[in-house]
Design an enzyme around this catalytic site. Structure first.
Site, short mmCIF file in Angstrom:
data_model
loop_
_atom_site.label_atom_id
_atom_site.label_comp_id
_atom_site.label_asym_id
_atom_site.label_seq_id
_atom_site.Cartn_x
_atom_site.Cartn_y
_atom_site.Cartn_z
N ARG A 88 112.62 34.11 37.00
CA ARG A 88 112.42 34.64 35.64
C ARG A 88 113.06 36.02 35.54
O ARG A 88 113.49 36.59 36.53
CB ARG A 88 110.93 34.76 35.32
N GLY A 90 112.73 40.15 34.54
CA GLY A 90 111.71 41.16 34.83
C GLY A 90 111.63 41.52 36.29
O GLY A 90 112.37 41.00 37.13
N THR A 93 105.36 41.44 39.34
CA THR A 93 104.14 41.18 38.59
C THR A 93 103.09 40.64 39.55
O THR A 93 103.43 39.99 40.54
CB THR A 93 104.41 40.16 37.45
N HIS A 95 99.57 38.22 39.75
CA HIS A 95 98.69 37.24 39.11
C HIS A 95 97.47 37.06 39.99
O HIS A 95 97.58 37.09 41.23
CB HIS A 95 99.37 35.89 38.94
N ALA A 160 101.63 41.28 30.68
CA ALA A 160 103.03 41.27 31.14
C ALA A 160 103.72 40.01 30.65
O ALA A 160 103.09 38.95 30.54
CB ALA A 160 103.09 41.35 32.66
N LEU A 161 105.02 40.12 30.38
CA LEU A 161 105.83 38.97 29.97
C LEU A 161 107.06 38.87 30.85
O LEU A 161 107.66 39.88 31.23
CB LEU A 161 106.31 39.13 28.52
N GLY A 162 107.45 37.64 31.17
CA GLY A 162 108.69 37.39 31.89
C GLY A 162 109.08 35.95 31.70
O GLY A 162 108.27 35.05 31.98
N ALA A 175 101.09 36.99 31.16
CA ALA A 175 99.88 37.13 31.97
C ALA A 175 99.01 38.20 31.32
O ALA A 175 99.38 39.37 31.28
CB ALA A 175 100.23 37.51 33.40
N CYS A 191 105.90 46.01 37.07
CA CYS A 191 107.14 45.79 36.33
C CYS A 191 108.20 46.84 36.66
O CYS A 191 109.15 47.03 35.91
CB CYS A 191 106.88 45.76 34.82
#
Length: 232
Positions: A88, A90, A93, A95, A160-162, A175, A191
């Site tokens: 992805r 970014g 990250t 999780h 967060a986005l990716g 997430a 990030c």
């Protein structure tokens, strides 16, 4: 254009297994698109939305810097976490349990062909959801994701986005920290952005725990409205 959406909740699932499952769905959609192009057919492409929680894991995007992971391999084992470099966008990250992860695997040609619009709508879905809990969140210029108190010394990231996209088919996603153990974020530079804090919805509301299923329901409600999609 097929705006129907198949929603699946995978519960608590290993990151690598989920990644492989995403790849299967992603490839299924791509194969239909390739067949349509080659054979001049008009088969409808499906759209999926996966909800999942992962055991503790750190993932690094293709443009990320491994130096942003601040602990050794032996320390990862000690804290019960895994690490993957993935495809992805970014940087790094985290999780883990208490975090709602959403993976929309869409053919954007069923909706619109604009990746920036796609990312902004995912952010808007989260912003609208948090507003239902009385939490004001917003975008931070030049930084993907959803933040609180942008432009102040107290700026902190809550989502967060990716994503990855090929031929307008998406995978990976967002997430949202709901009941996340924020201590795990101390093991990385979130990030790749130094000096920025991370928060979780339960912390912002001063509660021990927030109902994850309720939050998922609100996220899905806003997703369907923003994308003019229909859940099946």
């Amino acid at each position: 254009m097929n705006k129907l959406l198949t929603v699946k909740d995978l519960g608590l699932k290993d990151y690598k297994e989920t990644w492989e499952y995403q790849e299967e769905l992603f490839q299924e959609i791509l194969n239909i698109k390739i067949k349509n192009r080659r054979e001049e057919t008009t088969l409808a492409t499906p759209n999926y939305f996966l909800f999942v929680e992962h055991p503790h894991v750190y993932t690094l995007g293709k443009s990320g810097d491994l130096d942003n992971l601040l602990i050794s391999e032996s320390k990862l084992v000690e804290i019960g976490a895994t690490y993957y470099k993935i495809n992805r966008g970014g940087d790094i990250t985290y999780h883990g349990p208490g975090q709602i992860v959403g993976y929309p695997i869409l053919d954007l040609e069923n909706y619109f062909t604009d990746i920036h619009k796609y990312l902004r709508l995912l952010e808007e879905m989260v912003i609208l959801t948090l507003a239902e809990y009385g939490v004001k969140s917003e975008r931070s210029k030049g930084e993907t994701g959803v933040w609180l108190d942008v432009g102040t010394p107290f700026a902190r990231k809550i989502c967060a986005l990716g994503v990855r996209a090929s031929r307008w088919v998406t995978m990976h996603g967002f997430a949202l920290n709901v009941n996340a153990d924020l201590g795990y974020f101390d093991n990385m530079i979130p990030c790749g952005i130094k000096g920025k804090a991370v928060t979780s919805l339960n912390v912002e509301l001063g509660k021990a725990e927030i109902d994850l299923e309720e939050v998922k329901g609100k996220l899905m409600k806003h997703f369907l409205a923003l994308f003019e999609a229909e859940k099946i």
